[in-house]
Design an enzyme around this catalytic site. Structure first.
Site, mmCIF file in Angstrom:
data_model
loop_
_atom_site.group_PDB
_atom_site.id
_atom_site.type_symbol
_atom_site.label_atom_id
_atom_site.label_comp_id
_atom_site.label_asym_id
_atom_site.label_seq_id
_atom_site.Cartn_x
_atom_site.Cartn_y
_atom_site.Cartn_z
ATOM 1 N N ARG A 152 69.831 68.840 47.322
ATOM 2 C CA ARG A 152 70.962 68.358 48.122
ATOM 3 C C ARG A 152 72.241 69.015 47.625
ATOM 4 N NH1 ARG A 152 67.563 67.162 51.062
ATOM 5 N NH2 ARG A 152 66.942 65.120 51.817
ATOM 6 N N GLU B 99 76.902 69.964 55.100
ATOM 7 C CA GLU B 99 76.006 70.697 55.990
ATOM 8 C C GLU B 99 76.382 70.585 57.462
ATOM 9 O OE1 GLU B 99 71.854 70.019 55.351
ATOM 10 O OE2 GLU B 99 72.029 70.387 53.200
ATOM 11 N N HIS C 251 68.998 74.812 55.267
ATOM 12 C CA HIS C 251 68.110 73.671 55.021
ATOM 13 C C HIS C 251 66.753 73.861 55.698
ATOM 14 C CE1 HIS C 251 68.522 69.283 53.565
ATOM 15 N NE2 HIS C 251 67.291 69.701 53.414
#
Length: 177
Positions: free
Chosen positions: A117, A146, A169
């Protein structure tokens, strides 16, 4: 591997019509020390992937036992790893764990890989340590914001000129998966 072998920058150079390998000579992984922080499902997979590559593997996870691995404390792992992989959840304990203190203890010319993360790292410190030459490269599949404006991301900006590899991701995203 892309970071160690300068694949993104050399590929960009070839797309521009050049064929000069010398600026992109990288490092082999054999003989390096790989540090894995977090030994859950993904950390275990990572350790198993590196078996047979001729590397030393260090593992830090205060909550999980690992048979057949070299379990060490985080401080030792940070000080002695050539490449560090983050495989931990975001908690109060891990949020911004990669900060000035963490990075200053990493070996000079080491690499950091974050597929967990974005909240685990202080991106400004990552940039500072790359610009200062201490951190040789940063690979990440996540960033702190993100869903924000990618054009304003400093990390994305510096990835255009420095050894920073960012993917959106997609680490676990496969057709089969």
């Amino acid at each position: 591997l892309s970071l160690l072998r300068n694949i993104p920058k050399s590929f960009d150079n070839v797309k521009e019509g050049y064929w000069d390998y010398e600026p992109y000579i990288g490092h082999q992984i054999k003989g390096l020390t790989i540090g894995i922080i977090g030994y859950g499902r993904l950390g275990t997979i990572m350790k198993n992937l590196f078996n047979g590559w001729g590397v030393d593997i260090l593992v830090d996870d205060p909550y999980k036992e690992c048979e057949g691995c070299n379990k060490v404390d985080k401080e030792y792992l940070i000080n002695n790893s050539d490449v560090i992989f983050l495989h931990v959840h975001v908690t109060d304990e891990t949020r911004r764990m990669v900060n000035e203190n963490f990075l200053s203890k990493m070996k000079k010319n080491s690499y950091l890989i974050n597929t967990s993360r974005g909240e685990l790292v202080d991106e400004d410190q990552i940039i500072k340590y790359i610009l200062g030459g201490h951190l040789k490269g940063y690979g990440t599949d996540v960033i702190s914001d993100e869903f924000g404006d990618m054009k304003s991301s400093k990390l994305v900006k510096y990835s255009k000129t420095h050894n920073i590899v960012i993917t959106p991701h997609v680490g676990g995203m496969t057709i089969e998966g």
